[in-house]
Design an enzyme around this catalytic site. Structure first.
Site, short mmCIF file in Angstrom:
data_model
loop_
_atom_site.label_atom_id
_atom_site.label_comp_id
_atom_site.label_asym_id
_atom_site.label_seq_id
_atom_site.Cartn_x
_atom_site.Cartn_y
_atom_site.Cartn_z
N GLU A 129 0.88 -1.18 0.00
CA GLU A 129 0.00 0.00 0.00
C GLU A 129 0.91 1.22 0.00
O GLU A 129 1.52 1.53 1.02
CB GLU A 129 -0.88 0.01 1.26
CG GLU A 129 -1.83 -1.15 1.38
CD GLU A 129 -2.98 -1.05 0.41
OE1 GLU A 129 -3.16 0.00 -0.23
OE2 GLU A 129 -3.71 -2.05 0.29
N CYS A 143 -2.62 9.45 2.74
CA CYS A 143 -2.26 8.94 1.40
C CYS A 143 -3.36 9.19 0.38
O CYS A 143 -3.10 9.20 -0.82
CB CYS A 143 -1.94 7.45 1.49
SG CYS A 143 -3.23 6.52 2.33
P1 NAD Z 1 8.11 5.38 4.62
O1 NAD Z 1 8.03 4.62 3.34
O2 NAD Z 1 9.26 6.29 4.82
O3 NAD Z 1 8.14 4.38 5.86
C1 NAD Z 1 7.11 3.43 6.05
C2 NAD Z 1 7.63 2.33 6.94
O4 NAD Z 1 8.69 1.66 6.26
C3 NAD Z 1 8.21 2.79 8.27
O5 NAD Z 1 7.87 1.87 9.28
C4 NAD Z 1 9.72 2.74 8.02
O6 NAD Z 1 10.48 2.54 9.19
C5 NAD Z 1 9.82 1.54 7.10
N1 NAD Z 1 11.02 1.51 6.25
C6 NAD Z 1 11.76 2.54 5.81
N2 NAD Z 1 12.78 2.07 5.06
C7 NAD Z 1 12.66 0.73 5.02
C8 NAD Z 1 13.41 -0.31 4.40
N3 NAD Z 1 14.49 -0.05 3.68
N4 NAD Z 1 12.99 -1.59 4.57
C9 NAD Z 1 11.90 -1.88 5.31
N5 NAD Z 1 11.15 -0.92 5.92
C10 NAD Z 1 11.54 0.36 5.77
O7 NAD Z 1 6.72 6.13 4.76
P2 NAD Z 1 6.27 7.13 5.91
O8 NAD Z 1 7.00 8.42 5.69
O9 NAD Z 1 6.36 6.47 7.23
O10 NAD Z 1 4.70 7.30 5.57
C11 NAD Z 1 4.23 8.12 4.58
C12 NAD Z 1 3.99 7.33 3.30
O11 NAD Z 1 3.08 6.27 3.53
C13 NAD Z 1 3.35 8.17 2.21
O12 NAD Z 1 3.97 7.88 0.99
C14 NAD Z 1 1.91 7.70 2.21
O13 NAD Z 1 1.23 7.92 1.00
C15 NAD Z 1 2.08 6.27 2.52
N6 NAD Z 1 0.81 5.70 3.03
C16 NAD Z 1 0.10 4.87 2.20
C17 NAD Z 1 -1.11 4.33 2.64
C18 NAD Z 1 -1.92 3.42 1.76
O14 NAD Z 1 -2.86 2.82 2.26
N7 NAD Z 1 -1.60 3.28 0.49
C19 NAD Z 1 -1.57 4.63 3.92
C20 NAD Z 1 -0.81 5.47 4.73
C21 NAD Z 1 0.39 6.00 4.27
#
Ligand code: NAD
Length: 504
Positions: free
Chosen positions: A259, A293
């Site tokens: 997602e 999002c």
């Molecule tokens: P992010 O991608 O920076 O981080 C998300 C998660 O991934 C965190 O727990 C982070 O620690 C982890 N992460 C980071 N690098 C990683 C790696 N290399 N390997 C494994 N895990 C890793 O996102 P964010 O800044 O926390 O959240 C915002 C983003 O989430 C926005 O892009 C938003 O659109 C998206 N989002 C999507 C939905 C959906 O349902 N599609 C819902 C909520 C948020």
């Protein structure tokens, strides 16, 4: 603003929840959960490293046979009690969510927490409706049926924008279907995920079914995704990190659920109710300070309504009250961190060279200056191919562009790599019907933007990922389908053996 919330005693044993108890991480590092409204540290904790992930996966593996073998009724019973425990703790959960995210207490109280409880109730009921679609004699000599089985240990990774709801969206369908789970929340916002897991245990969900590792993406996250005993990775976050997660998960051929980011268009035709569209755009772009999002980020407005729409949105945005997230009168809280606020401000500052900042475009002065606040911001005149229109800013920033014909509006709305959500505003059922058919997004609202319900799926098209959260559709993600084909003839030499033995 003074620090209003003390969580240190609650998490004195640590910020990892493994095998039914809180414990400290063993990474040897230190992370802090920070209140973004003040910059004050809420909790310093030792984040999870690979050894903690291994321990959580082991706990989840141990719990798997018992939980997968429980009847749907037993799992449903535990989930019903889980919903009750969450309801008893609603106020506490809302305050903790507000403290760690800075989101207005009205949002936590009226959206995040009740949404989570409702989701839990939904999956309590849905746990008894895991169906195989067909059974019968599709070959005259056999009876076939479909079993829907859990996948195993699920490793989930969640973002910081709706920590409690994201924990619920990940954990509930997984455990309702008989899997066990290790959830890694964002290292910025682990608190309500830990409380969610504790509530599950207190409701009678067996220890080890729900585990939480609080740690950074690059080590705890990647170790979880690559773990050979984890059968499925379910990830919610940004598209670039989703790509990295997909690469790692592919090495061990895991089931993958992604997602990802969004850049939702908000398409206003010239027969729309202007007042409704203006209110919808302001609410849809500013909810959770735009850190949603599915937030409305790009409004395309047909030329006859364009000027009035821009003026209406600009006026309404100036009435939105930033303030202390714990004050029930506050409409807009800070962004998640000062670093993220600066990222949003940089987007707007770069946009000044190619667009007009109609309102906002600054952090508020005065009492809010110490927090990670940014004012509601309206941009016009940005070209379709500019970064303000194409990239996810994830802040309280709305870009408005005009269009002429319906074809042009639909083409512009579809012109980003993302496909998570969209909305269309018109009184003409044929126009909205065409738009809902042609917009390539996982959710299309008609004359509204943002509402969600537990019964309906949430998930993206294209660069917004694949797979569904919420609803019975999410069982497709968290189960595997087995075909059982059983001979009905009791004949040793079956007719089809001729293809191998000839006439012998
Ligand atoms: P992010 O991608 O920076 O981080 C998300 C998660 O991934 C965190 O727990 C982070 O620690 C982890 N992460 C980071 N690098 C990683 C790696 N290399 N390997 C494994 N895990 C890793 O996102 P964010 O800044 O926390 O959240 C915002 C983003 O989430 C926005 O892009 C938003 O659109 C998206 N989002 C999507 C939905 C959906 O349902 N599609 C819902 C909520 C948020």
């Amino acid at each position: 603003m003074a620090q209003r919330f003390d969580v240190t005693e609650r998490f004195a044993d640590g910020a990892q929840y493994i095998g039914g108890r809180l414990r400290a991480g063993t990474s040897g590092r230190r992370h802090a959960v920070v209140d973004p409204a003040t910059g004050a540290e809420l909790l310093g904790y030792e984040p999870a490293g690979p050894a903690d992930v291994d321990a959580a996966v082991t706990a989840a593996r141990r719990a798997l046979p018992g939980w997968a073998g429980a009847t749907p009724g037993e799992r449903a019973g535990a989930l019903h009690r889980f919903a009750d425990v969450l309801a008893e703790r609603a106020g506490d959960l809302a305050r903790t969510e507000t403290a760690q995210c800075g989101k207005p207490i009205r949002l936590s109280t009226e959206f995040d927490v009740p949404g989570t409880i409702d989701n839990t109730s939904f999956f309590a009921g849905a746990a008894r409706h895991l169906e195989g679609r067909s059974a019968g004699e599709y070959s005259a000599d056999h009876t076939s049926y479909v079993r829907r089985e859990p996948i195993g240990v699920v490793g989930s990774i969640a973002p910081w924008n709706y920590p409690l709801q994201m924990a619920a969206w990940k954990v509930l369908p997984a455990i309702a279907a008989g899997n066990t789970i290790v959830l890694k929340p964002s290292e910025l916002t682990p608190l309500t995920s830990l409380m969610f897991a504790q509530a599950a245990s207190d409701a009678g969900v067996p220890d080890g079914v729900v585990n939480v590792v609080s740690g950074a993406g690059e080590d705890a996250g990647e170790h979880l995704v690559g773990h050979p005993s984890v059968a499925m990775t379910s990830f919610t976050g940004s598209t670039p990190v989703g790509r990295r997660v997909a690469e790692i998960a592919t090495r061990t051929v895991k089931r993958l659920h992604l997602e990802l980011g969004g850049k939702a268009p908000f398409l206003v035709f010239d027969d729309a109710d202007l007042e409704a569209a203006v209110h919808g755009a302001v609410a849809g772009s500013l909810i959770n300070a735009g850190q949603d999002c599915t937030a409305a980020t790009r409004a395309y407005v047909q030329r006859p309504l364009y000027e009035a729409f821009v003026a209406g949105v600009a006026d309404l945005m100036t009435t939105v009250r930033p303030g202390d997230p714990f004050d029930p009168a506050t409409d807009l809280g800070p962004l998640i961190s000062h670093a993220h606020r600066d990222r949003v401000a940089d987007f707007v500052d770069r946009a000044r060279s190619y667009a007009t900042v109609v309102t906002g475009g600054a952090a508020p002065a005065g009492a809010l200056a110490e927090g990670a606040y940014y004012l509601p911001t309206l941009l016009t005149g940005a070209p379709q191919d500019s970064e303000a229109v194409q990239r996810e800013i994830f802040g309280p920033v709305l870009v408005v562009l005009p269009f002429d014909g319906d074809d042009e509006g639909l083409a512009l709305a579809g012109d980003t790599p993302y496909g998570l959500a969209a909305s269309v505003w018109s009184r003409d059922v044929y126009r909205t019907g065409r738009a809902t058919r042609e917009l390539r997004a996982g959710c299309v609202w008609v004359n509204d933007h943002i509402p969600i319900v537990s019964e309906m799926p949430h998930g993206g098209y294209r660069a917004s990922g694949y797979g569904k959260d919420m609803s019975a559709y999410s069982f497709e993600e968290y189960t595997q389908v087995k075909h059982v084909m059983s001979d009905n003839t009791a004949v040793a030499r079956k007719d089809w053996h001729r293809t191998v033995f000839g006439g012998r």
